[in-house]
Write an enzyme that holds these catalytic residues in place. Structure first.
Site, PDB file in Angstrom:
ATOM      1  N   LYS A   1      22.549  51.653  25.935  1.00 50.71           N
ATOM      2  CA  LYS A   1      23.651  51.638  24.865  1.00 50.71           C
ATOM      3  C   LYS A   1      24.828  52.537  25.354  1.00 50.71           C
ATOM      4  O   LYS A   1      26.035  52.517  24.842  1.00 50.71           O
ATOM      5  CB  LYS A   1      23.219  52.225  23.408  1.00 50.71           C
ATOM      6  CG  LYS A   1      22.227  51.281  22.916  1.00 50.71           C
ATOM      7  CD  LYS A   1      22.366  50.035  22.274  1.00 50.71           C
ATOM      8  CE  LYS A   1      21.081  49.513  21.816  1.00 50.71           C
ATOM      9  NZ  LYS A   1      21.459  48.183  21.089  1.00 50.71           N
TER      10      LYS A   1
HETATM   11  C1  LIG Z   1      15.708  49.711  24.623  1.00 48.84           C
HETATM   12  C2  LIG Z   1      16.418  48.557  24.018  1.00 48.84           C
HETATM   13  N1  LIG Z   1      16.041  47.184  24.748  1.00 48.84           N
HETATM   14  C3  LIG Z   1      16.631  46.176  24.033  1.00 48.84           C
HETATM   15  C4  LIG Z   1      17.252  46.078  22.879  1.00 48.84           C
HETATM   16  C5  LIG Z   1      17.920  44.719  22.390  1.00 48.84           C
HETATM   17  O1  LIG Z   1      19.078  44.810  22.772  1.00 48.84           O
HETATM   18  P1  LIG Z   1      20.300  43.719  21.863  1.00 48.84           P
HETATM   19  O2  LIG Z   1      19.991  44.154  20.572  1.00 48.84           O
HETATM   20  O3  LIG Z   1      21.577  43.873  22.407  1.00 48.84           O
HETATM   21  O4  LIG Z   1      19.592  42.372  22.090  1.00 48.84           O
HETATM   22  C6  LIG Z   1      17.560  47.432  22.272  1.00 48.84           C
HETATM   23  C7  LIG Z   1      18.340  47.292  20.958  1.00 48.84           C
HETATM   24  O5  LIG Z   1      19.276  46.601  20.521  1.00 48.84           O
HETATM   25  C8  LIG Z   1      16.976  48.303  22.786  1.00 48.84           C
HETATM   26  O6  LIG Z   1      17.474  49.670  22.231  1.00 48.84           O
HETATM   27  N1  LIG Z   2      18.410  48.134  19.016  1.00 45.46           N
HETATM   28  C1  LIG Z   2      19.491  48.726  18.551  1.00 45.46           C
HETATM   29  C2  LIG Z   2      19.955  47.686  17.111  1.00 45.46           C
HETATM   30  C3  LIG Z   2      21.353  47.953  16.829  1.00 45.46           C
HETATM   31  O1  LIG Z   2      21.843  47.346  17.925  1.00 45.46           O
HETATM   32  P1  LIG Z   2      23.456  47.117  18.273  1.00 45.46           P
HETATM   33  O2  LIG Z   2      23.539  46.831  19.793  1.00 45.46           O
HETATM   34  O3  LIG Z   2      24.088  46.061  17.488  1.00 45.46           O
HETATM   35  O4  LIG Z   2      24.133  48.472  17.939  1.00 45.46           O
HETATM   36  C4  LIG Z   2      19.301  50.106  18.274  1.00 45.46           C
HETATM   37  O5  LIG Z   2      18.608  50.628  19.132  1.00 45.46           O
HETATM   38  O6  LIG Z   2      19.845  50.904  17.639  1.00 45.46           O
END
Ligand SMILES: Cc1ncc(COP(=O)(O)O)c(C=O)c1O
Ligand SMILES: N[C@@H](CCOP(=O)(O)O)C(=O)O
Length: 466
Positions: A112
């Site tokens: 993120k």
């Molecule tokens: C460590 C981790 N891996 C994978 C994901 C999944 O990613 P996305 O929500 O973009 O599919 C998340 C949260 O979104 C995460 O925090």
């Molecule tokens: N897995 C995410 C959930 C929120 O996802 P986002 O990519 O839409 O912000 C988290 O860790 O908070």
């Protein structure tokens, strides 16, 4: 560049307005009116360039003329100076045709940070230019919250409210949110699950009076700028393994579908991508959807990859829009089906287009544990449980004709209990987070009720103009 809503009934906006809006006024998600195209020749020109150079090349067409070139470059440089690896998102080869892309070298040890560090600077820049303030809300299953609080901490033009599901994030994730000590950041434990938090955020955007009163903005992957910043590393990784002269596949641990949708965008922009593999944990709604054509919610299970304990996968809406040839009416039908009955059936032609680009594989809890153990034994690589979901899925979708790049989305030290149970190793936090677990926590607890959350935010947000 102009941005349009997946539901076809919101104002068409430029980049800066779409950035501030977060969610479109009709409840849809903003997407660019057209995809910028990079020919093979354009992609070859990016070979040997730094992450920052490639980021500038990819992001510029999406920003259009909204931000000065020099300002954009400065923000890119500042954002990626917070990363502890010179390559920003380095690749580690674990097998002849398998590479792990480590996305966790930013301040909060999750992918993120890659988008959030840039997004915070972009938002701050636009607000400063306009002399405005914003109240930011985010829902998190663990990682978005910490990354957002780190990126927005101390920024004068924003207050940030992060809703996380009480007791359902890892202790490290929780403390990254609750011990930051920033006066403009409010972590809130919600009595519910991640989907409740995400529904509350969307409901606040749907409440026009509240939205306008607090000048609401969002930094979840509903915000287009999050996806845009994530497209960059698909290009850097593909270039490192021979793109554009060979096709590359990617496996992505998936929850809200933002990360893998960024891979789809890279493909739409001209990057030769063979397959995009969705890795899901036991919350396997996406794997079931690809198999049956029916998107059907079930109750959420708690797993060792808690950030992916999600049923409502926000960005799947962006894919439905693309795969239906941008048919907003079809998307609206799907989304009202989801709201009314928790399910919808995907049209045959849309499903066919989705299956052409994507595969999906589910990893059970036992498979995740086994993957962490065997990958460590066979390659010496210690994966966190989210990455392990993806490695499991990647192994089942390997093809000799394309290297597989597995996205590693979190550092193992964010999930020490699960990693130790599977591998016997207790992964240590890096030095800059030493002492995290001893710091004092500050957060509030709220019921998953819109009125309570709006009253809380309305009472704390500094909403007067500058
Ligand atoms: C460590 C981790 N891996 C994978 C994901 C999944 O990613 P996305 O929500 O973009 O599919 C998340 C949260 O979104 C995460 O925090
Ligand atoms: N897995 C995410 C959930 C929120 O996802 P986002 O990519 O839409 O912000 C988290 O860790 O908070």
């Amino acid at each position: 560049m102009k941005y349009i809503s997946t539901r076809g009934d919101a104002p068409v906006l430029g980049f800066s307005d779409a950035l501030l809006a977060g969610l479109a006024a009709d409840g849809g998600l903003y997407v660019p009116k057209e995809w910028p195209h990079f020919s093979k020749k354009d992609i070859r020109k990016l070979r040997g360039k730094s992450y920052q150079d490639i980021a500038e090349a990819i992001v510029t067409p999406f920003v259009g003329g909204d931000i000065e070139k020099a300002d954009l470059r400065r923000m890119i440089d500042e954002a990626y100076a917070t990363f502890r690896h010179p390559a920003v998102t380095p690749l580690v080869q674990t097998d002849a045709n398998v590479f792990i892309m480590e996305l966790f070298h930013g301040p909060t040890l999750a992918f993120k940070d890659v988008a959030m560090q840039l997004l915070a600077r972009l938002l701050d820049h636009v607000l400063t230019e306009r002399g405005e303030r914003a109240t930011i809300v985010a829902a998190t299953s663990g990682d978005t919250g910490g990354a957002a609080i780190d990126a927005f901490a101390g920024r004068d033009r924003t207050d940030i409210f992060v809703l996380f599901p009480e007791g359902k994030v890892s202790p490290v994730q929780q403390r990254q949110m609750t011990t930051a000590g920033a006066a403009n950041a409010y972590p809130v434990a919600v009595k519910g699950n991640f989907d409740d938090c995400q529904n509350l955020v969307k409901a606040m955007f749907g409440d026009v009076k509240f939205r306008d009163k607090v000048q609401l903005s969002g930094v979840n992957s509903i915000n287009w700028a999050r996806i845009m910043a994530q497209v960059v590393y698909y290009f850097t990784a593909a270039l490192a393994v021979g793109s554009p002269d060979r096709k590359v596949s990617f496996t992505v641990p998936t929850g809200n579908f933002g990360d893998i949708f960024a891979g789809y965008v890279a493909k739409q922009m001209g990057l030769p991508v063979a397959k995009l593999v969705i890795g899901t944990n036991e919350n396997d709604i996406l794997a079931r959807t690809l198999k049956t054509g029916r998107y059907e919610m079930r109750s959420v299970k708690a797993t060792t990859s808690p950030s992916m304990d999600i049923q409502i996968s926000s960005n799947f809406e962006r894919l439905l829009y693309e795969a239906s040839d941008r048919n907003a009416g079809e998307v609206v039908r799907y989304m009202s089906g989801l709201k009314q009955s928790g399910a919808f059936d995907i049209e045959e032609s849309t499903l066919k287009a989705i299956r052409k680009a994507f595969k999906a594989t589910r990893a059970s809890e036992a498979e995740v544990k086994k993957t962490i153990k065997t990958v460590l034994a066979e390659t010496g690589y210690l994966a966190d449980p989210h990455t392990a979901v993806a490695i499991h899925a990647a192994k089942r979708n390997l093809k000799a004709d394309a290297p597989m790049i597995v996205l590693s989305t979190a550092h193992p030290a964010k999930f020490p209990a699960a990693v130790k149970k599977a591998s016997g190793i207790d992964p240590a936090l890096p030095s800059w987070l030493a002492g995290l677990m001893d710091r004092e926590e500050r957060f509030d607890v709220l019921q998953a009720e819109l009125d309570a959350v709006e009253a809380y935010i309305g009472g704390k947000a500094r909403i007067a103009g500058h």
